[in-house]
Design an enzyme around this catalytic site. Structure first.
Site, PDB file in Angstrom:
ATOM      1  N   GLY A  72      -2.316  -5.262   7.225  1.00 45.46           N
ATOM      2  CA  GLY A  72      -3.011  -6.526   7.422  1.00 45.46           C
ATOM      3  C   GLY A  72      -2.778  -7.541   6.330  1.00 45.46           C
ATOM      4  N   GLN A 180     -10.440  -6.114  11.288  1.00 45.47           N
ATOM      5  CA  GLN A 180     -11.642  -5.348  11.598  1.00 45.47           C
ATOM      6  C   GLN A 180     -11.951  -5.314  13.089  1.00 45.47           C
ATOM      7  OE1 GLN A 180     -13.455  -3.436   9.579  1.00 45.47           O
ATOM      8  NE2 GLN A 180     -12.257  -3.974   7.771  1.00 45.47           N
ATOM      9  N   GLY A 201      -3.097  -0.674  11.141  1.00 49.95           N
ATOM     10  CA  GLY A 201      -3.235   0.609  11.812  1.00 49.95           C
ATOM     11  C   GLY A 201      -4.362   1.480  11.300  1.00 49.95           C
ATOM     12  N   THR A 238      14.378  -1.542   7.168  1.00 45.48           N
ATOM     13  CA  THR A 238      14.397  -0.469   8.155  1.00 45.48           C
ATOM     14  C   THR A 238      12.991  -0.187   8.679  1.00 45.48           C
ATOM     15  OG1 THR A 238      16.309   0.538   7.084  1.00 45.48           O
ATOM     16  CG2 THR A 238      15.015   1.947   8.543  1.00 45.48           C
ATOM     17  N   CYS A 326     -17.398  -3.304  -7.540  1.00 43.77           N
ATOM     18  CA  CYS A 326     -17.324  -2.439  -8.719  1.00 43.77           C
ATOM     19  C   CYS A 326     -15.984  -1.716  -8.804  1.00 43.77           C
ATOM     20  CB  CYS A 326     -18.466  -1.435  -8.714  1.00 43.77           C
ATOM     21  SG  CYS A 326     -18.677  -0.554  -7.163  1.00 43.77           S
TER      22      CYS A 326
END
Length: 394
Positions: A72, A180, A201, A238, A326
């Site tokens: 993403g 999401q 994925g 590739t 954090c």
């Protein structure tokens, strides 16, 4: 650890057994390079084409509009950077929101350093973008609108169809980060007038390191990686054949189970939300009460700090994530929570719990029992809580 309850599925998901099974032959048996001309390699080229068809079908798109990426973040970078470069002669203005994933926000900051002007729209207290504000922000030099389909922290689903229609009416390209949302809720790129869409994925029980960017036919954005002729010369390198096969299988699985899975997750999610709000005082649900992803619940607990809460939950075998960043070495509260109007001290005490279809109400009972105990212990050590209770007693 006697028990593990994984409630951080917005961060990553377990790769489904059938996905792993589909991928395995492409490591050891069908290992040919899809770009080679002999028959052994052609089988892999065909396998890649088949996955493109599966993914396109899930979006109402054409197979040649699906471009495989490493995930993403790469897809978001490609959409913004390549569009900016290709359309800068028309204009140098981009519209997005203050609650986007950092893959969008940091890319926007990068483009600002290159001389582009980026408008970061506000959202309301539930995290919703107002389509009217999107339209008001459009200028003659606006070349791209990028609004996420659903927020990764608070789960709010944005009015994508309305925003897409506005973008189309004004002749502005429209991109959505659907990392999401894809596989969780139905998405049709034509109905929503989406020109580009990013997905990954590992958010839908597929492998890590693979994703795609949907690019509508006719959109002239620039090539992202130069080299060979892969991905129709737009993204050289590739092909990750095992990853692509795994992604295709994960998408196929997600689409076929979506309705039943969403209904189950909503039922358990709503049980979680009701139980937390009832049993733990001074708690707030973040995000839209109904327009939210089926598996997302995000809470803020007053008078505590998120990192201590996470560590205590971990000791009880419960995996979640905090509103405090954090893990990056920063204790700054989430930019999303600040954007919806939470003050710093409350945003610091936030918890995101994201379910999968395997989580049961019995699991939730265990989680809330431990969460209530942990919150109570942390508040007992909090001077802020002590002061608050003294004032309440007066």
């Amino acid at each position: 650890m006697d028990r593990l309850i994984y409630l951080d599925n917005a961060a990553t998901t377990k790769t489904a057994p059938e996905v792993v099974e589909a991928m395995l032959p492409y490591f050891t048996e069908h290992y040919g390079n899809p770009s080679s001309v002999y028959g052994f390699a052609a089988e892999n080229k065909e396998a890649v084409s088949k996955q493109r068809e599966i993914i396109a079908g899930a979006l109402g798109a054409k197979p040649n509009e699906i471009y495989f990426t490493a995930g993403g973040t790469e897809s978001d970078n490609w959409a913004l950077k390549a569009t900016a470069e290709a359309y800068e002669s028309k204009g140098r203005h981009i519209i997005t929101t203050k609650i986007e994933h950092h893959a969008i926000l940091h890319t926007g900051e990068y483009l600002e350093k290159k001389g582009f002007d980026v408008t970061y729209l506000d959202v309301d207290e539930n995290g919703l973008v107002d389509p009217e504000e999107v339209e008001k922000a459009i200028r003659p030099d606006t070349i791209l609108i990028s609004v996420m389909y659903a927020n990764n922290e608070i789960g709010t689903i944005e009015p994508i169809r309305e925003i897409g229609a506005i973008a189309k009416e004004h002749g502005v390209l429209f991109h959505t980060d659907a990392v999401q949302a894809f596989g969780q809720i139905p998405i049709n790129v034509d109905e929503c007038h989406i020109d580009m869409l990013s997905a990954s994925g590992h958010k839908l029980n597929g492998p890590k390191g693979i994703g795609f960017l949907y690019i509508r036919t006719g959109i002239k954005i620039r090539n992202f990686i130069h080299g060979g002729a892969q991905e129709r010369k737009r993204r050289a390198g590739t092909e990750n054949v095992p990853g692509i096969v795994g992604l295709g299988k994960a998408v196929e699985r997600a689409v076929s189970t979506m309705k039943e899975r969403a209904e189950k997750e909503k039922e358990v999610r709503d049980y979680l939300i009701e139980k937390v709000l009832k049993e733990i005082p001074y708690t707030k649900l973040n995000g839209h009460p109904t327009k939210r992803l089926p598996n997302n619940a995000n809470f803020s607990f007053r008078f505590i700090e998120g990192e201590a809460m996470l560590l205590s939950l971990d000791m009880a075998g419960i995996c979640g994530s905090s509103g405090s960043a954090c893990t990056s070495g920063s204790l700054d509260p989430s930019h999303v929570l600040l954007a919806i109007g939470l003050p710093h001290e409350i945003a610091h005490g936030s918890l995101r719990l994201t379910l999968n279809e395997e989580i049961t109400k019995e699991d939730i009972d265990y989680v809330v029992e431990n969460l209530s105990r942990i919150i109570g212990n942390l508040r007992d050590m909090s001077p802020l809580y002590e002061d608050f209770m003294k004032k309440q007693a007066k």
